[in-house]
Design a protein around this motif. Structure first.
Motif, PDB file in Angstrom:
ATOM      1  N   LEU A  12      27.546   7.062  44.943  1.00  0.00           N
ATOM      2  CA  LEU A  12      26.391   6.737  44.130  1.00  0.00           C
ATOM      3  C   LEU A  12      26.822   6.561  42.687  1.00  0.00           C
ATOM      4  N   LEU A  13      26.091   5.726  41.990  1.00  0.00           N
ATOM      5  CA  LEU A  13      26.420   5.478  40.594  1.00  0.00           C
ATOM      6  C   LEU A  13      25.685   6.463  39.714  1.00  0.00           C
ATOM      7  N   ARG A  58      18.668  24.459  40.022  1.00  0.00           N
ATOM      8  CA  ARG A  58      18.781  24.187  41.444  1.00  0.00           C
ATOM      9  C   ARG A  58      17.898  23.024  41.871  1.00  0.00           C
ATOM     10  N   THR A  59      16.695  22.973  41.328  1.00  0.00           N
ATOM     11  CA  THR A  59      15.808  21.871  41.688  1.00  0.00           C
ATOM     12  C   THR A  59      15.265  21.239  40.419  1.00  0.00           C
ATOM     13  N   LEU A  60      14.664  20.066  40.573  1.00  0.00           N
ATOM     14  CA  LEU A  60      14.078  19.373  39.427  1.00  0.00           C
ATOM     15  C   LEU A  60      12.991  20.219  38.791  1.00  0.00           C
ATOM     16  N   GLN A  81       4.825  17.024  40.839  1.00  0.00           N
ATOM     17  CA  GLN A  81       5.550  15.809  40.490  1.00  0.00           C
ATOM     18  C   GLN A  81       4.634  14.598  40.594  1.00  0.00           C
ATOM     19  N   THR A  84       8.435   8.723  39.613  1.00  0.00           N
ATOM     20  CA  THR A  84       9.719   8.530  38.967  1.00  0.00           C
ATOM     21  C   THR A  84       9.770   7.128  38.389  1.00  0.00           C
TER      22      THR A  84
ATOM     23  N   GLU B  16      23.651  11.528  40.293  1.00  0.00           N
ATOM     24  CA  GLU B  16      23.737  10.468  41.287  1.00  0.00           C
ATOM     25  C   GLU B  16      22.379  10.249  41.925  1.00  0.00           C
ATOM     26  N   LEU B  17      21.937   9.021  41.878  1.00  0.00           N
ATOM     27  CA  LEU B  17      20.578   8.726  42.310  1.00  0.00           C
ATOM     28  C   LEU B  17      20.589   7.821  43.541  1.00  0.00           C
ATOM     29  N   GLY B  18      19.987   8.308  44.602  1.00  0.00           N
ATOM     30  CA  GLY B  18      19.907   7.514  45.821  1.00  0.00           C
ATOM     31  C   GLY B  18      18.484   7.056  46.089  1.00  0.00           C
ATOM     32  N   LEU B  60      13.694   0.580  40.057  1.00  0.00           N
ATOM     33  CA  LEU B  60      14.047   1.284  41.281  1.00  0.00           C
ATOM     34  C   LEU B  60      13.586   0.493  42.499  1.00  0.00           C
ATOM     35  N   GLN B  81       6.316   4.323  46.220  1.00  0.00           N
ATOM     36  CA  GLN B  81       7.184   5.478  45.981  1.00  0.00           C
ATOM     37  C   GLN B  81       6.508   6.750  46.465  1.00  0.00           C
ATOM     38  N   TYR B  83       8.235  10.320  46.537  1.00  0.00           N
ATOM     39  CA  TYR B  83       8.579  11.578  45.904  1.00  0.00           C
ATOM     40  C   TYR B  83      10.057  11.532  45.550  1.00  0.00           C
ATOM     41  N   THR B  84      10.434  12.304  44.573  1.00  0.00           N
ATOM     42  CA  THR B  84      11.838  12.388  44.214  1.00  0.00           C
ATOM     43  C   THR B  84      12.357  13.764  44.573  1.00  0.00           C
ATOM     44  N   GLY B  86      15.176  16.549  44.630  1.00  0.00           N
ATOM     45  CA  GLY B  86      16.378  16.924  43.900  1.00  0.00           C
ATOM     46  C   GLY B  86      16.896  18.265  44.356  1.00  0.00           C
ATOM     47  N   ASP B  87      16.570  18.601  45.561  1.00  0.00           N
ATOM     48  CA  ASP B  87      16.874  19.934  46.049  1.00  0.00           C
ATOM     49  C   ASP B  87      18.326  20.049  46.469  1.00  0.00           C
ATOM     50  N   ARG B  88      18.934  21.132  46.077  1.00  0.00           N
ATOM     51  CA  ARG B  88      20.317  21.372  46.446  1.00  0.00           C
ATOM     52  C   ARG B  88      20.479  21.450  47.975  1.00  0.00           C
ATOM     53  N   HIS B 100      24.369  17.826  43.916  1.00  0.00           N
ATOM     54  CA  HIS B 100      23.160  17.668  43.113  1.00  0.00           C
ATOM     55  C   HIS B 100      22.618  16.258  43.117  1.00  0.00           C
ATOM     56  N   VAL B 102      20.250  13.301  43.597  1.00  0.00           N
ATOM     57  CA  VAL B 102      18.799  13.192  43.587  1.00  0.00           C
ATOM     58  C   VAL B 102      18.433  11.942  44.359  1.00  0.00           C
ATOM     59  N   VAL B 104      15.252   9.298  45.600  1.00  0.00           N
ATOM     60  CA  VAL B 104      13.868   8.853  45.484  1.00  0.00           C
ATOM     61  C   VAL B 104      13.440   8.303  46.838  1.00  0.00           C
TER      62      VAL B 104
END
Lengths: 310, 310
Positions: A12-13, A58-60, A81, A84, B16-18, B60, B81, B83-84, B86-88, B100, B102, B104
């Motif tokens: 991922l970028l 740990r989380t957003l 939330q 985004t 890193e955003l997926g 996005l 969309q 939800y985003t 970002g949970d470990r 880490h 994240v 979407v």
DNA sequence: TCAAAAGTGTTATCCTTACACCCATGT
DNA sequence: ACATGGGTGTAAGGATAACACTTTTGA
């Protein structure tokens, strides 16, 4: 429809990820939004926002709570939330330092004491959305808005229906975002021409502008909150531990942006079992003392969609 | 509440955003979800997902559309969309390469031809959520689920109410995510013990597991779609250009996961002006031919919340 | 002619909305 | 005593949910 079985496993970028919060409170009959005076951008109001630090949080949501507590000193109760935002338009003005920052918007609810209001940076959200307050009937500012929208609508088919649907008497109060976006398209809010998307239209900009796309995030927050009132007992996050039914009604009205029928509201509240009397009375009402109530937390476990379907 | 005026302008940290998509279609009476066979993780199903590349995609959603078109060959109509995440926990199993990242999540709706279904990787979503199909009445699998949930509920107060509310006859069909998360908490789905959050409970895992937190994203998509049906005309994104009222009903039932009263459904559809007759008849019904209808796109501009309030 | 699905008519009930009046207190 | 807000009863109308029966075709 042929190669659907392949998962892209490419690295991922990296992207810069921000967290932006619309922190809402209600004081009496005033719906409030917490603003942070932005140092850049000519002092336009901004929503508090901070970076997501993946190494420490740990989380957003934990990240958000951490720095809001740090900045405001007040812990937030309810946090949700919203959306985004990854639009390049966000940074049209920001000097192209970070043209692709992505920002996660949140709605948070909190309580505010009578005096902390202005000191903390809370402002009436109608400063930014004067057309959203229908509590005293149709807001006067529509006399200034509608002719300009009509002129815009005349230029293309289908626009007139959207205007009527979003700004007419029969409008849906939850569609705050669509109303804002329509004004943006029509070039009537400062953000529109600041982003360079639409030419400035003659006449004053509508409502106070905000930094970046913060007013869009606030519009999203308002719409979401108005919708949520109806099926989740979120109003109580804005109320003190005990309150009168009239105070509760004023709070719902402040959020919903319209008046509610007193008797029907009371019957609704009673029928939903959302509150119970504390047994005490409030004497500072100016008239007959009012019974005090408290939120019954138990309803959340009892009913499928507890809220105030006003 | 003192220092709320300061905006954090510190440089954002790269993340890193997926982008992950729940692409839904309905074929006859089968609700389908597009899966990508994952090469890792023991062949567990995965949702199609790809990286967000800020250098080539302006937003996005544009990024998402681009690589879904590339992977599936089919353009998506409706995209929303969700939800985003970002949970470990997402990466507990992934070897901590990107602890880490994240992601979407998106909901997309598309049409699928009769034969492309399996070839493209579409699978009945009830493979992953067998407890969500109440069309034939209470699903039989609940006889296996409820005793295990009851055992879990006995261990702490308040749990029994949640179980009853989410899995009883009076359940709210939209709360798919909460049901999944309850099963996760109770240790009855594979993801729960795979993430190392909860110990494995005796008995088989419920439903087919998915990679990472993809089943959670699917649960979110199902709930959002079920809710959206009621106030936006999204069903028609799943229908061919012309269709019978029964086909429309089957589609709504497939998504909602429950039966609908035929006459009331028809009256509802008529009263909302969502469709108009094409004048043609369908003869392959197995009985009396049925009138064909098409979606009236104009309603979107006419009514405030056009949908099928079933 | 019969199976299979399309298509319709009616009623009971609940919920929503609207309206107008009386009540208890502080000043 | 009176102004001020608190508090209630009732009725009309519309939406929702439940019911069972007739119609039209293909096989």
């Amino acid at each position: 429809m042929s190669k659907a079985r392949k998962t892209v496993a490419a690295p991922l970028l990296p992207v810069e990820l921000g967290l932006t919060a619309a922190i809402v409170a209600v004081n009496g009959a005033r719906p409030l939004i917490l603003t942070a005076r932005a140092e850049s951008e000519e002092g336009r109001a901004a929503l508090p926002s901070g970076p997501f630090d993946p190494l420490t949080h740990r989380t957003l949501e934990i990240g958000l709570r951490a720095w809001v507590a740090e900045q405001t000193g007040a812990p937030m109760g309810y946090v949700e939330q919203l959306y985004t935002f990854g639009d390049r338009g966000r940074h049209a003005q920001a000097g192209d330092v970070a043209p692709h920052a992505v920002s996660v918007g949140y709605l948070a609810l909190t309580r505010v004491s009578q005096r902390a209001e202005a000191a903390a940076g809370f402002r009436d959200w109608h400063e930014f959305f004067p057309w959203e307050d229908w509590r005293e009937g149709r807001p006067a500012i529509l006399d200034a808005i509608l002719p300009r929208l009509d002129a815009w609508a005349d230029a293309a088919p289908g626009r007139a229906e959207r205007v009527g649907l979003l700004f007419g008497e029969r409008r849906d109060e939850e569609r705050t975002l669509e109303r804002y976006e329509l004004l943006y398209e029509a070039g009537l809010v400062e953000e529109a021409w600041r982003d360079g998307r639409v030419d400035k239209k003659p006449g004053p900009a509508l409502g106070a502008a905000m930094r970046l796309d913060h007013r869009r995030i606030l519009a999203t927050a308002m719409g979401r909150l108005r919708a949520k009132l109806k099926y989740r007992p979120v109003v109580f996050e804005l109320m003190p531990p005990s309150f009168t039914l009239t105070a509760l009604q004023r709070t719902v009205e402040a959020v919903a942006g319209r008046q509610i029928h007193k008797q029907n509201f009371r019957r609704l509240v009673e029928s939903t079992d959302l509150v119970e009397p504390t047994g005490d009375l409030a004497h500072q009402t100016g008239g007959r003392p009012a019974a005090l109530y408290r939120f019954r937390r138990a309803v959340v476990a009892e009913r499928p969609a507890p809220g105030l379907r006003v």
